[in-house]
Design a protein around this motif. Sequence first.
Motif, PDB file in Angstrom:
ATOM      1  N   ILE A  71       0.869  -1.182   0.000  1.00  0.00           N
ATOM      2  CA  ILE A  71       0.000   0.000   0.000  1.00  0.00           C
ATOM      3  C   ILE A  71       0.902   1.226   0.000  1.00  0.00           C
ATOM      4  N   PRO A  72       1.215   1.787  -1.153  1.00  0.00           N
ATOM      5  CA  PRO A  72       2.188   2.882  -1.246  1.00  0.00           C
ATOM      6  C   PRO A  72       1.915   4.056  -0.316  1.00  0.00           C
ATOM      7  N   GLU A  73       0.645   4.374  -0.064  1.00  0.00           N
ATOM      8  CA  GLU A  73       0.361   5.524   0.799  1.00  0.00           C
ATOM      9  C   GLU A  73       0.712   5.254   2.265  1.00  0.00           C
ATOM     10  N   ALA A  74       1.001   3.989   2.601  1.00  0.00           N
ATOM     11  CA  ALA A  74       1.437   3.651   3.954  1.00  0.00           C
ATOM     12  C   ALA A  74       2.959   3.693   4.093  1.00  0.00           C
ATOM     13  N   ALA A  75       3.665   3.852   2.971  1.00  0.00           N
ATOM     14  CA  ALA A  75       5.128   3.858   2.993  1.00  0.00           C
ATOM     15  C   ALA A  75       5.650   5.127   3.670  1.00  0.00           C
ATOM     16  N   GLY A  76       6.871   5.038   4.179  1.00  0.00           N
ATOM     17  CA  GLY A  76       7.487   6.202   4.820  1.00  0.00           C
ATOM     18  C   GLY A  76       8.277   5.786   6.030  1.00  0.00           C
ATOM     19  N   PRO A  77       8.917   6.740   6.690  1.00  0.00           N
ATOM     20  CA  PRO A  77       9.747   6.428   7.853  1.00  0.00           C
ATOM     21  C   PRO A  77       8.919   5.860   9.005  1.00  0.00           C
ATOM     22  N   MET A  78       9.536   4.999   9.795  1.00  0.00           N
ATOM     23  CA  MET A  78       8.841   4.417  10.933  1.00  0.00           C
ATOM     24  C   MET A  78       8.856   5.359  12.136  1.00  0.00           C
TER      25      MET A  78
END
Length: 242
Positions: free
Chosen positions: A75-82
């Motif tokens: 789900i690309p919109e969930a990607a990003g730094p933790m």
Amino acid sequence: MIMSNKIEPTEAFPYTPPTTEILRRYPHIFELNKALPPRFFKVLFDKIIAVIFLLASTPILLLLKLAFLIEGWLIPEAAGPMFFYYNGVSAGKVIPKYKIRLIKTKYIEPEGAKRHDWIAYSAEWTPDSRTFVGQFVKKFYLDELPQFWSVLKGDMSIVGPRPLSVLHYERDRAQGNVTRFLLRGGLLGLGHINKGTSEMGNPVYEYEYVDQYLKLSSFSLLRLDLWIIWKGILVIVKGGGH
């Protein structure tokens, strides 16, 4: 202070002004004009527990990182730094308050995030904004794990009033509260163990803790902290995160 135009969730600031009863019962607390000095056994306990939890949580954080990567791939919109942080206040001093990201990156206000303003991440109060991993993380308070680093650094304590964002700290002081000016912020507090009840946000618990901080010996204060931690563990086990 530059403010974002995002709408603040009403649940984000449950704290109320000190009541007449608090002013009558704890007048000595309102006479204090600087942060209270650290207590030996409390600090020693904080350092030991922070090291233990940071080491013990490493496998959990690695699994969460893997889950973040997999969800971000699917789900690309969930990607990003933790990890991220916003500016909070502890014992009257601005500190970075580290957290695990709960929400999709499209819900983060980018300019506010650059300034590390809490309001930029306030969409976490909207369940629809959360990633699947974020929902699980919040349910069991795993988003608080990075704050053990703050405890180890001495910015926070295991037990104390919850550190507020700069925005909310200024509001708390403006309405007359002083506890977060006097004490280091904590992962757990007398007020926070009432999360999910009508007592959440009642300032009397924070003033009672400051009063005990002043009255008790260093060792007796540690015993009180251990009781608060036990009550907090019960909240976490019940999955009380919101």
